[in-house]
Design an enzyme around this catalytic site. Sequence first.
Site, PDB file in Angstrom:
ATOM      1  N   LYS A  27     -16.446   3.753  -1.405  1.00 36.77           N
ATOM      2  CA  LYS A  27     -15.431   3.276  -0.473  1.00 36.77           C
ATOM      3  C   LYS A  27     -15.781   1.910   0.109  1.00 36.77           C
ATOM      4  O   LYS A  27     -14.879   1.098   0.370  1.00 36.77           O
ATOM      5  CB  LYS A  27     -15.213   4.299   0.639  1.00 36.77           C
ATOM      6  CG  LYS A  27     -14.533   5.567   0.128  1.00 36.77           C
ATOM      7  CD  LYS A  27     -14.255   6.559   1.226  1.00 36.77           C
ATOM      8  CE  LYS A  27     -13.539   7.802   0.663  1.00 36.77           C
ATOM      9  NZ  LYS A  27     -13.250   8.789   1.714  1.00 36.77           N
ATOM     10  N   VAL A  82      -7.495   4.871   0.872  1.00 32.27           N
ATOM     11  CA  VAL A  82      -8.613   5.090  -0.044  1.00 32.27           C
ATOM     12  C   VAL A  82      -9.169   6.474   0.261  1.00 32.27           C
ATOM     13  O   VAL A  82      -9.657   6.728   1.370  1.00 32.27           O
ATOM     14  CB  VAL A  82      -9.707   4.015   0.131  1.00 32.27           C
ATOM     15  CG1 VAL A  82     -10.879   4.308  -0.786  1.00 32.27           C
ATOM     16  CG2 VAL A  82      -9.141   2.629  -0.157  1.00 32.27           C
ATOM     17  N   PHE A 117      -7.214   2.725   5.248  1.00 39.03           N
ATOM     18  CA  PHE A 117      -7.279   4.034   5.885  1.00 39.03           C
ATOM     19  C   PHE A 117      -7.955   5.051   4.975  1.00 39.03           C
ATOM     20  O   PHE A 117      -7.709   5.077   3.768  1.00 39.03           O
ATOM     21  CB  PHE A 117      -5.869   4.551   6.204  1.00 39.03           C
ATOM     22  CG  PHE A 117      -5.169   3.804   7.297  1.00 39.03           C
ATOM     23  CD1 PHE A 117      -5.392   4.102   8.627  1.00 39.03           C
ATOM     24  CD2 PHE A 117      -4.270   2.796   6.985  1.00 39.03           C
ATOM     25  CE1 PHE A 117      -4.741   3.410   9.638  1.00 39.03           C
ATOM     26  CE2 PHE A 117      -3.605   2.096   7.976  1.00 39.03           C
ATOM     27  CZ  PHE A 117      -3.843   2.405   9.309  1.00 39.03           C
ATOM     28  N   ASP A 118      -8.781   5.890   5.568  1.00 35.99           N
ATOM     29  CA  ASP A 118      -9.230   7.113   4.911  1.00 35.99           C
ATOM     30  C   ASP A 118      -8.179   8.170   5.249  1.00 35.99           C
ATOM     31  O   ASP A 118      -7.284   7.918   6.060  1.00 35.99           O
ATOM     32  CB  ASP A 118     -10.612   7.504   5.441  1.00 35.99           C
ATOM     33  CG  ASP A 118     -11.201   8.681   4.683  1.00 35.99           C
ATOM     34  OD1 ASP A 118     -10.834   8.867   3.505  1.00 35.99           O
ATOM     35  OD2 ASP A 118     -12.013   9.417   5.253  1.00 35.99           O
ATOM     36  N   LYS A 119      -8.262   9.340   4.661  1.00 35.21           N
ATOM     37  CA  LYS A 119      -7.262  10.368   4.932  1.00 35.21           C
ATOM     38  C   LYS A 119      -7.726  11.349   5.997  1.00 35.21           C
ATOM     39  O   LYS A 119      -7.213  11.373   7.108  1.00 35.21           O
ATOM     40  CB  LYS A 119      -6.905  11.130   3.645  1.00 35.21           C
ATOM     41  CG  LYS A 119      -5.812  12.196   3.856  1.00 35.21           C
ATOM     42  CD  LYS A 119      -5.480  12.906   2.570  1.00 35.21           C
ATOM     43  CE  LYS A 119      -6.556  13.900   2.187  1.00 35.21           C
ATOM     44  NZ  LYS A 119      -6.594  15.091   3.086  1.00 35.21           N
TER      45      LYS A 119
END
Length: 298
Positions: free
Chosen positions: A295, A264, A113-115
């Site tokens: 990433k 990440v 997951f990204d934020k």
Amino acid sequence: KYSNTDPSTWGPTLRDMLTDLQSDRFIAILERLTGIDGLVRDDSLEGGGLHQTRRGGGGPFQRVFSPPGQHKLVPRFVQRDRRGAANAAARRGFLIRDGVALEKAGLISAIIFDKTGTLTEGKPEVVAERQFGVENSKYRSLAATLAKNSTHPISQAITKISARKVGLTEWTEIRGAGVEAKLEDEDRKLQVSLGSLRWLRECGVNLMAGEKFISDCSNQGATVVGLAEEKVLLALFAVRDTLKTNSTAVVRQLQQKGLKTYLVTGDNAQTAAAIARQVGIAPKNVFADVRPEQKAEF
């Protein structure tokens, strides 16, 4: 079309797909991403041929049963109705690039997951500020002007703190770091910067005066960005985004299906840890201060 129960008579594409797909993981991912709840396991069916499991209107996928007890999930458009299946999936927000990509989904064992905009709404707001030896009107208008031309959600949030703009030249955006420009000051040009704390430190800006503010806000899940003139810290801004209402539930259900979950993000370690703690991602699976170009390495 593929009703023969002898796999040796099938074409290589379908036979390989039945061999390679790991249906339990595949089903878990598809059910979460598409909202389709009709992809159920049924060991009672025997025989050969194609058997479609339908519930709640069906969906763009079929379960294929080869000899008794052996069954896998494959996209319906592998057999027929390619366009209809892809359209049905798209209406649920699930875009299928091609059959190969869908087949590889069966091998997925982890979700990264990204934020911003993934676990959060992607609509951050400035929730706290701290200036250091500069007038309120100056640091606010300077920060808003610097952020104006950037499309990053954090920059857009900072743009809203002041309607007054100042004259800047040589504006540049550094991907994954921040923005900088030249400010006319009598007979000289001063470099002004707005961006991540890591980037400002790399540029030689001393952040010691704001360490408590940075720590307090980061522990609450806010992203702190700094404003500097040359190498002097002018102000800090705490920008916080709201978690999506279903983020925690999605992470928990994926974990219950046996999938590993990771975060990440380009945020600092404290902010990343706070967000991960809220959604239930283990600390060891959190990677902070990751640049956009890095990433893909994960």
